[in-house]
Scaffold this active site. Structure first.
Site, PDB file in Angstrom:
ATOM      1  N   LYS A  86       1.020  -0.975  -0.108  1.00  0.00           N
ATOM      2  CA  LYS A  86       0.170   0.013   0.077  1.00  0.00           C
ATOM      3  C   LYS A  86       0.969   1.510   0.035  1.00  0.00           C
ATOM      4  O   LYS A  86       1.850   1.471   0.587  1.00  0.00           O
ATOM      5  CB  LYS A  86      -0.727   0.022   1.121  1.00  0.00           C
TER       6      LYS A  86
HETATM    7  O1  G3P Z   1      -6.976   0.583   5.994  1.00  0.00           O
HETATM    8  C1  G3P Z   1      -7.571   2.288   5.606  1.00  0.00           C
HETATM    9  C2  G3P Z   1      -8.839   2.247   6.154  1.00  0.00           C
HETATM   10  O2  G3P Z   1      -9.211   1.070   6.481  1.00  0.00           O
HETATM   11  C3  G3P Z   1      -8.569   3.352   7.288  1.00  0.00           C
HETATM   12  O3  G3P Z   1     -10.238   2.693   7.806  1.00  0.00           O
HETATM   13  O4  G3P Z   1     -11.360   3.263  10.209  1.00  0.00           O
HETATM   14  O5  G3P Z   1      -8.749   3.881  10.526  1.00  0.00           O
HETATM   15  O6  G3P Z   1     -10.998   5.503   8.218  1.00  0.00           O
HETATM   16  P1  G3P Z   1     -10.630   3.759   9.106  1.00  0.00           P
END
Ligand code: G3P
Length: 227
Positions: A86
């Site tokens: 990533k």
């Molecule tokens: O992997 C990145 C993404 O899933 C972030 O999620 O829940 O931290 O906004 P969140």
């Protein structure tokens, strides 16, 4: 639409794998911080459990392109095939993507995507996936589902092979909306996985069938008890 688990706790990953069709696991530095320790201990254990065919997404954290490239090589050397590095969709990230495309077979996912143009540029740089952060976009006052759908349209209109891997969900409805749009993948936290099919009417229906069967066959009986 492939479903992946957005978590690094092996117990939680195993639990989702037990009950759901899962294509792999995604992580990010925040997710890894919740486990702590050597990140490769965590990631090797995940790779061993999910197998070499499953997708595993692991983020590079350097700020400069050359170091992101070095991290990408290091990550894929340790975690093997079907590991997607990533890389944030920012200028240094795009530079790293271009170097990787020109010099390696390493697969990468453009991450931290809040706008369609980031995804378009990442796609042009050769990203396999682009990860719009649905819920975080919603929280900024925009429509995260719409952004993910627009990115999918951009890829399709420009005949690009890059696929959307939608990330950052707070509820199952957001996942359903993208499922209807047929995006390539969604990565979902373990608790959202179980919420995807949580519905008391479904549970009641199943329980009523069992109760009706037991009413004439006897308690704990099943079709196995009859010939
Ligand atoms: O992997 C990145 C993404 O899933 C972030 O999620 O829940 O931290 O906004 P969140």
């Amino acid at each position: 639409m492939k479903l992946l688990i957005d978590d690094a706790h092996l117990d939680a990953i195993k639990k989702v794998y037990e009950f759901f069709p899962v294509a792999g696991v995604t992580t990010n530095p925040t997710i890894l911080s919740k486990v702590g320790g050597n990140p490769f201990d965590t990631l090797r254990a995940i790779r061993e459990f999910i197998g070499e065919e499953a997708d595993l997404h692991v983020q590079a954290v350097s700020r400069r392109a050359e170091k992101i490239v070095d991290e990408a090589r290091h990550i894929t050397e340790i975690l093997g095939a079907n590991t997607y590095v990533k890389i944030p969709a920012v200028p240094e990230g795009f530079k790293a993507m271009k170097i990787l495309v020109d010099t390696s077979e390493i697969l990468f996912t453009a991450t931290a995507i809040y706008t369609p143009m980031q995804a378009f540029i990442a796609g042009q740089c050769g990203a396999s996936y682009a990860a719009p952060y649905v819920n975080r976009i919603d929280n900024m006052g925009f429509d995260g589902i719409r952004v993910a759908q627009e990115i999918q349209q951009i890829f399709s209109a420009n005949h690009m092979e890059t696929e959307v891997i939608a990330a950052s969900f707070k509820n199952s409805q957001q996942v359903l909306e993208l499922c209807k749009s047929g995006v390539g993948a969604a990565t979902v936290a373990p608790e959202i996985f179980f919420a995807l099919i949580k519905n008391s009417a479904i549970d009641d229906a199943v329980e009523n069938f069992i109760a009706d069967f037991e009413s004439f066959a006897g308690k704990e009986k099943s079709m196995l008890d009859f010939q």
